[in-house]
Design an enzyme around this catalytic site. Structure first.
Site, PDB file in Angstrom:
ATOM      1  CE1 TYR A  56      -3.067  -3.026   0.272  1.00 22.22           C
ATOM      2  CE2 TYR A  56      -3.373  -2.578   2.611  1.00 22.22           C
ATOM      3  CZ  TYR A  56      -3.645  -3.341   1.480  1.00 22.22           C
ATOM      4  OH  TYR A  56      -4.507  -4.415   1.578  1.00 22.22           O
ATOM      5  CG  HIS A 123      -1.084  -8.522  -0.413  1.00 17.42           C
ATOM      6  ND1 HIS A 123      -0.696  -7.222  -0.248  1.00 17.42           N
ATOM      7  CD2 HIS A 123      -2.399  -8.460  -0.721  1.00 17.42           C
ATOM      8  CE1 HIS A 123      -1.733  -6.418  -0.438  1.00 17.42           C
ATOM      9  NE2 HIS A 123      -2.777  -7.149  -0.740  1.00 17.42           N
ATOM     10  CG  LEU A 204     -17.945  -0.403   4.227  1.00 18.18           C
ATOM     11  CD1 LEU A 204     -17.465   0.953   4.721  1.00 18.18           C
ATOM     12  CD2 LEU A 204     -19.331  -0.713   4.775  1.00 18.18           C
ATOM     13  N   GLY A 205     -17.828  -2.855  -0.041  1.00 19.88           N
ATOM     14  CA  GLY A 205     -17.784  -2.852  -1.506  1.00 19.88           C
ATOM     15  C   GLY A 205     -16.990  -1.665  -2.025  1.00 19.88           C
ATOM     16  NE  ARG A 206     -12.213  -3.434  -4.292  1.00 20.53           N
ATOM     17  CZ  ARG A 206     -10.976  -3.756  -3.944  1.00 20.53           C
ATOM     18  NH1 ARG A 206     -10.150  -2.811  -3.571  1.00 20.53           N
ATOM     19  NH2 ARG A 206     -10.570  -5.002  -3.976  1.00 20.53           N
ATOM     20  N   GLY A 207     -16.742   1.155  -0.857  1.00 22.67           N
ATOM     21  CA  GLY A 207     -17.503   2.407  -0.720  1.00 22.67           C
ATOM     22  C   GLY A 207     -18.873   2.338  -1.382  1.00 22.67           C
ATOM     23  CG  PHE A 208     -21.479   0.185  -5.005  1.00 23.33           C
ATOM     24  CD1 PHE A 208     -21.695   1.075  -6.053  1.00 23.33           C
ATOM     25  CD2 PHE A 208     -22.454  -0.769  -4.743  1.00 23.33           C
ATOM     26  CE1 PHE A 208     -22.855   1.024  -6.805  1.00 23.33           C
ATOM     27  CE2 PHE A 208     -23.618  -0.833  -5.494  1.00 23.33           C
ATOM     28  CZ  PHE A 208     -23.821   0.070  -6.530  1.00 23.33           C
ATOM     29  CB  SER A 210     -21.266   4.045   1.872  1.00 19.87           C
ATOM     30  OG  SER A 210     -20.876   4.775   0.721  1.00 19.87           O
TER      31      SER A 210
HETATM   32  N1  LIG Z   1      -5.915  -8.520   1.194  1.00 17.17           N
HETATM   33  C1  LIG Z   1      -6.217  -7.810   0.149  1.00 17.17           C
HETATM   34  O1  LIG Z   1      -5.899  -8.184  -0.985  1.00 17.17           O
HETATM   35  C2  LIG Z   1      -6.956  -6.521   0.318  1.00 17.17           C
HETATM   36  C3  LIG Z   1      -7.509  -5.876  -0.803  1.00 17.17           C
HETATM   37  C4  LIG Z   1      -8.208  -4.690  -0.603  1.00 17.17           C
HETATM   38  C5  LIG Z   1      -8.333  -4.147   0.669  1.00 17.17           C
HETATM   39  N2  LIG Z   1      -7.765  -4.783   1.731  1.00 17.17           N
HETATM   40  C6  LIG Z   1      -7.858  -4.213   3.093  1.00 17.17           C
HETATM   41  O2  LIG Z   1      -9.229  -4.053   3.420  1.00 17.17           O
HETATM   42  C7  LIG Z   1      -9.494  -2.719   3.820  1.00 17.17           C
HETATM   43  C8  LIG Z   1     -10.898  -2.315   3.447  1.00 17.17           C
HETATM   44  O3  LIG Z   1     -11.113  -2.418   2.044  1.00 17.17           O
HETATM   45  P1  LIG Z   1     -11.340  -1.140   1.123  1.00 17.17           P
HETATM   46  O4  LIG Z   1     -10.823   0.047   1.834  1.00 17.17           O
HETATM   47  O5  LIG Z   1     -10.806  -1.457  -0.208  1.00 17.17           O
HETATM   48  O6  LIG Z   1     -12.930  -1.072   0.946  1.00 17.17           O
HETATM   49  P2  LIG Z   1     -14.149  -0.830   1.932  1.00 17.17           P
HETATM   50  O7  LIG Z   1     -13.748  -0.955   3.330  1.00 17.17           O
HETATM   51  O8  LIG Z   1     -15.226  -1.687   1.428  1.00 17.17           O
HETATM   52  O9  LIG Z   1     -14.552   0.667   1.582  1.00 17.17           O
HETATM   53  C9  LIG Z   1     -13.714   1.758   1.824  1.00 17.17           C
HETATM   54  C10 LIG Z   1     -14.362   2.985   1.228  1.00 17.17           C
HETATM   55  O10 LIG Z   1     -15.589   3.242   1.891  1.00 17.17           O
HETATM   56  C11 LIG Z   1     -15.588   4.543   2.436  1.00 17.17           C
HETATM   57  N3  LIG Z   1     -16.262   4.450   3.741  1.00 17.17           N
HETATM   58  C12 LIG Z   1     -15.802   3.855   4.860  1.00 17.17           C
HETATM   59  N4  LIG Z   1     -16.704   3.953   5.856  1.00 17.17           N
HETATM   60  C13 LIG Z   1     -17.754   4.627   5.355  1.00 17.17           C
HETATM   61  C14 LIG Z   1     -18.977   5.065   5.886  1.00 17.17           C
HETATM   62  N5  LIG Z   1     -19.325   4.795   7.152  1.00 17.17           N
HETATM   63  N6  LIG Z   1     -19.831   5.762   5.089  1.00 17.17           N
HETATM   64  C15 LIG Z   1     -19.500   6.041   3.811  1.00 17.17           C
HETATM   65  N7  LIG Z   1     -18.355   5.647   3.234  1.00 17.17           N
HETATM   66  C16 LIG Z   1     -17.477   4.957   4.005  1.00 17.17           C
HETATM   67  C17 LIG Z   1     -14.165   4.958   2.548  1.00 17.17           C
HETATM   68  O11 LIG Z   1     -14.094   6.358   2.431  1.00 17.17           O
HETATM   69  P3  LIG Z   1     -12.776   7.222   2.798  1.00 17.17           P
HETATM   70  O12 LIG Z   1     -11.657   6.607   2.011  1.00 17.17           O
HETATM   71  O13 LIG Z   1     -13.126   8.581   2.324  1.00 17.17           O
HETATM   72  O14 LIG Z   1     -12.550   7.147   4.237  1.00 17.17           O
HETATM   73  C18 LIG Z   1     -13.525   4.228   1.365  1.00 17.17           C
HETATM   74  O15 LIG Z   1     -13.671   5.005   0.203  1.00 17.17           O
HETATM   75  C19 LIG Z   1      -8.404  -1.905   3.110  1.00 17.17           C
HETATM   76  O16 LIG Z   1      -8.219  -0.650   3.726  1.00 17.17           O
HETATM   77  C20 LIG Z   1      -7.214  -2.820   3.226  1.00 17.17           C
HETATM   78  O17 LIG Z   1      -6.591  -2.675   4.481  1.00 17.17           O
HETATM   79  C21 LIG Z   1      -7.107  -5.966   1.569  1.00 17.17           C
END
Ligand SMILES: NC(=O)c1ccc[n+]([C@@H]2O[C@H](COP(=O)([O-])OP(=O)(O)OC[C@H]3O[C@@H](n4cnc5c(N)ncnc54)[C@H](OP(=O)(O)O)[C@@H]3O)[C@@H](O)[C@H]2O)c1
Length: 327
Positions: A56, A123, A204-208, A210
Site C-alpha cells: 500500500y 498478500h 463496504l464494496g470499496r464504498g459502493f 455506503s
Molecule cells: N488482502 C487484500 O488483498 C486486500 C484488498 C483490498 C483491501 N484490503 C484491506 O481491506 C481494507 C478495506 O477495504 P477497502 O478500503 O478497499 O474497501 P471498503 O472498506 O469496502 O470501503 C472503503 C471505502 O468506503 C468509504 N467508507 C468507509 N466507511 C464509510 C462510511 N461509514 N460511510 C460512507 N463511506 C465509508 C471509505 O471512504 P474514505 O476513504 O473517504 O474514508 C472508502 O472510500 C483496506 O483498507 C485494506 O486494508 C485488503
C-alpha cells in the site's frame, strides 16, 4: 468495543478492524494528518486491529502507521502483508520465496518502527513456490520473534489446508461483503472447520455499499477504483438497483447503509472480523457503531436475497488480477 478472537490461538481483537489501505492509495484525497488522527481515534475507542501491507503506497502505509503508533505500539494489533509487488509498468509480481519472506519482513519491521508484527500475512499466493516453503519461512519469523501469528490472503481452499498443516494459520483475509459472497461456498466453511478466522476485506464494496458512489463520475480520474470493473458505469447502473433494499433496511433501523452492510457480515458468523477502510474519523465512528446494530432474521434474509451469490455485475478485479485469486 466488542471483541472477537482470531483463529484458535490468535489474539483477541476488536470485532471490526481498521483498513488502512485508503490512507496511502487513492480512494479520494489523501490526508496524512487526518489519517493519523483516525488511527488514534480507533485506538482511543478500543478498535485495535490495523490492517496494512507493504504494497500500500509502496511501504508508505506502514510508515504512516509507525508515525501514528509512536508511544502507543502496545495498544495495536498490526496485520501487514508481503508478496504483492507492483512493478514500474503497473503489472504485479508475486513473490513467496523463503528468502524474500525474510527480507520483506525485515523491511516492514523497519518501516513500522517495531520489533514484531502481530499478524504477518501473504498478500497473494505465489503459484511457483509450494505453500509449505512460504509458510515454513513465515514460521521461522515466529521462531525469531519477529512475527507473532501467520495469515494468508485470497488463498484457495487446498492452499489454506496445506498451509495450516505447515503452521497454524490465524486468519484468512478475503473480500467478503453483500456484493462479494462467493467465499460462503467453500472458503468460509473451510475456515470454520480449521479454526481460522476470516477477515473480510472491502466489506463496504470499496464504498459502493455506503450508497455514496452512484456514478463513475463520482470518482476522480486518479481514484484507484476506476480500474475496477464494478465501478464501470454499466455495472454501477445494474448494481445500484440492489442498493434500494439496503437503503430501505437502513432507514427502518435508523442507521446508514454502510453500517447495515457491516452488521450483516458480523451476524453471518462469530469467526468473521471485517476490516472496513477509512481515513476519516466520521466514518470510523459510524463503522464502530455498526458493531452494536442487531439485524432481525427478516432483515438479514431480505439483504441476502437481493444480494444473491454471483449476481453482482462486474468482476471483483480486472481480468489479469482475477487469476491471482483463490490460488
Ligand atoms: N488482502 C487484500 O488483498 C486486500 C484488498 C483490498 C483491501 N484490503 C484491506 O481491506 C481494507 C478495506 O477495504 P477497502 O478500503 O478497499 O474497501 P471498503 O472498506 O469496502 O470501503 C472503503 C471505502 O468506503 C468509504 N467508507 C468507509 N466507511 C464509510 C462510511 N461509514 N460511510 C460512507 N463511506 C465509508 C471509505 O471512504 P474514505 O476513504 O473517504 O474514508 C472508502 O472510500 C483496506 O483498507 C485494506 O486494508 C485488503
Amino acid at each position: 468495543m466488542k471483541k472477537r478472537k482470531l483463529g484458535s490461538n490468535g489474539p483477541e481483537v476488536s470485532a471490526i478492524g481498521l483498513g488502512c489501505m485508503g490512507m496511502t492509495i487513492k480512494y479520494g484525497q489523501l490526508d496524512d494528518e487526518h489519517s493519523i488522527e483516525t488511527i488514534h481515534h480507533a485506538l482511543d475507542n478500543g478498535l485495535n486491529l490495523l490492517n496494512s501491507s507493504d504494497a500500500y503506497g509502496n511501504g508508505k502505509n506502514e510508515e504512516l502507521i509507525s508515525l501514528a503508533l509512536k508511544g502507543r505500539r502496545q495498544e495495536a494489533v498490526i496485520n501487514t502483508k508481503f508478496g504483492q509487488i507492483r512493478k514500474t509498468d503497473g503489472t504485479m509480481d508475486i513473490n513467496g520465496r523463503p528468502e524474500y519472506v525474510q527480507e520483506a519482513c525485515e523491511a516492514s519491521l523497519k518501516r513500522l518502527g517495531t520489533e514484531y508484527i502481530d499478524i504477518y500475512s501473504q498478500h497473494r499466493v505465489d503459484p511457483t513456490v509450494p505453500i509449505e516453503e512460504t509458510v515454513g519461512a513465515m514460521s521461522r519469523l515466529v521462531e525469531q520473534g519477529k512475527v507473532l501469528h501467520v495469515g494468508l490472503s485470497e488463498a484457495g481452499d487446498e492452499t489454506v489446508r496445506r498451509a495450516n498443516k505447515t503452521y497454524p494459520i490465524v486468519c484468512l483475509e478475503t473480500e467478503y461483503s453483500l456484493w462479494s459472497r462467493e467465499v460462503e461456498e467453500e472458503i468460509l466453511p473451510t475456515c470454520q472447520e480449521l479454526g481460522i478466522s476470516l477477515m473480510p476485506y472491502a466489506p463496504l464494496g470499496r464504498g459502493f455499499l455506503s450508497g455514496s458512489i452512484r456514478s463513475s463520475s463520482d470518482l476522480s480520474e486518479d481514484d484507484q477504483r476506476v480500474m475496477q470493473p464494478r465501478f464501470a458505469q454499466e455495472n454501477i447502473d445494474q448494481n445500484i438497483e440492489k442498493l434500494v433494499v439496503l437503503e430501505e433496511v437502513a432507514k427502518e433501523k435508523g442507521f446508514k447503509p454502510a453500517q447495515v452492510a457491516i452488521a450483516w457480515i458480523l451476524q453471518q458468523d462469530e469467526n468473521l472480523v471485517p476490516i472496513p477502510g477509512t481515513k476519516r474519523t466520521k466514518y470510523l465512528n459510524e463503522n464502530m457503531r455498526a458493531v452494536d446494530l442487531f439485524l432481525e432474521k427478516n432483515d438479514l434474509d431480505r439483504l441476502s436475497d437481493v444480494f444473491a451469490i454471483g449476481e453482482t455485475a462486474g468482476t471483483r478485479y480486472p481480468a489479469g488480477h482475477m487469476k491471482l485469486l483463490g490460488v
